[in-house]
Design a protein around this motif. Structure first.
Motif: not given
Length: 283
Positions: A1-22
């Motif tokens: 098993m990999s030592s590190e695990k990333l759950i790629l949180d789309g909600t978080r990424v989407a929030k970041s994109i939307k913040e740049t649009l305001v």
């Protein structure tokens, strides 16, 4: 098993994109321009109705106008094209989205091609596809753009990696393959006629599942440490990969829901704002 695990949180990424649009939206509205997305729904497919409603709600929350056009499922291709052409001619409409799929008697490709290129914010036209292939598209297909946005947000390397795409649709599998190729990945496209699919997937550093079959990609097929991007959405909130099994071996993986889906909508909003900005430059 990999030592590190990333759950790629789309909600978080989407929030970041939307913040740049305001600020960009505020700047437009101060000049009397309200970015507007027109969504066309043909028929009464419950899933499509849900998607259109989600997109309209996302627009409203961000301050983008949303015009919903709901057409009878018995409409002809010619009538649908006429409706699209009316939207093309409306200067207050900056983006046009025809919800896929349309009823089977309609020529969907002809309808997509009727969308004016500078309003093709979902990247569905052949001209948009060609621009995407050359890396010059203003509006690449939204789900492929979302996949790249997630990789970039989490600073996951693309260059030199072997990406295996499972699916070859003109608005997902094919364009994301080209986008990854343009970022110097080595790309293999798989489909329903591919032989030895598990073995090919087992070679991938990046797996993009876009096949439209629930839990199709098995954990045993995934190379240890691979990045798994699940672009599928099936009944019961199930993606195209067997999430639990793939999670064990992957170094990073998108969940379903809250993975690629929210970012796809965020990219649609981003494209609509950009289209509004470009329309201002032309006036």
């Amino acid at each position: 098993m990999s030592s590190e695990k990333l759950i790629l949180d789309g909600t978080r990424v989407a929030k970041s994109i939307k913040e740049t649009l305001v600020e960009r939206i505020d700047h437009l509205t101060a000049r009397g321009i309200l970015p507007c997305l027109a969504t066309i729904l043909v028929g009464d497919d419950p899933s499509s109705e849900t998607y259109v409603r989600m997109k309209s709600s996302s627009c409203k929350r961000l301050g983008i106008d949303s015009r919903r056009i709901h057409l009878n499922k018995a409409i002809t291709t010619e009538e649908l094209i006429a409706a699209i052409q009316q939207l093309n001619a409306d200067p207050q409409i900056h983006g046009i989205l025809l919800q896929h799929p349309v009823p089977p008697h309609i020529d969907e490709r002809a309808a997509f091609e009727a969308i004016q290129i500078d309003k093709d914010v979902d990247g569905v036209t052949m001209q948009g596809f060609a621009q995407n292939a050359f890396g010059t598209a203003n509006f690449p297909s939204c789900t492929p753009a979302a996949i790249l946005a997630i990789l970039d947000y989490y600073q996951l390397p693309i260059e030199g990696k072997h990406a295996v795409i499972v699916g070859r649709s003109p608005i997902l599998g094919k364009p994301v393959s080209l986008m990854l190729l343009n970022r110097n990945a080595t790309v293999t496209i798989c489909h329903s006629k591919t032989n030895n699919l598990p073995q090919i997937i087992g070679l991938a550093d990046i797996v993009v599942a876009a096949v439209g079959k629930p839990s199709f990609i098995q954990g045993a097929w995934i190379k240890e440490g691979a990045i798994v991007l699940d672009a599928g959405y099936n009944a019961g909130n199930i993606g195209d990969v067997d999430y639990k099994a793939c999670y064990i071996k992957a170094s990073a993986i998108t969940p379903v829901p809250a993975g690629i889906g929210p970012v796809t909508i965020a990219m649609l909003l981003k494209h609509t704002v950009f289209a509004a900005e470009k329309s201002k430059m032309l006036t």
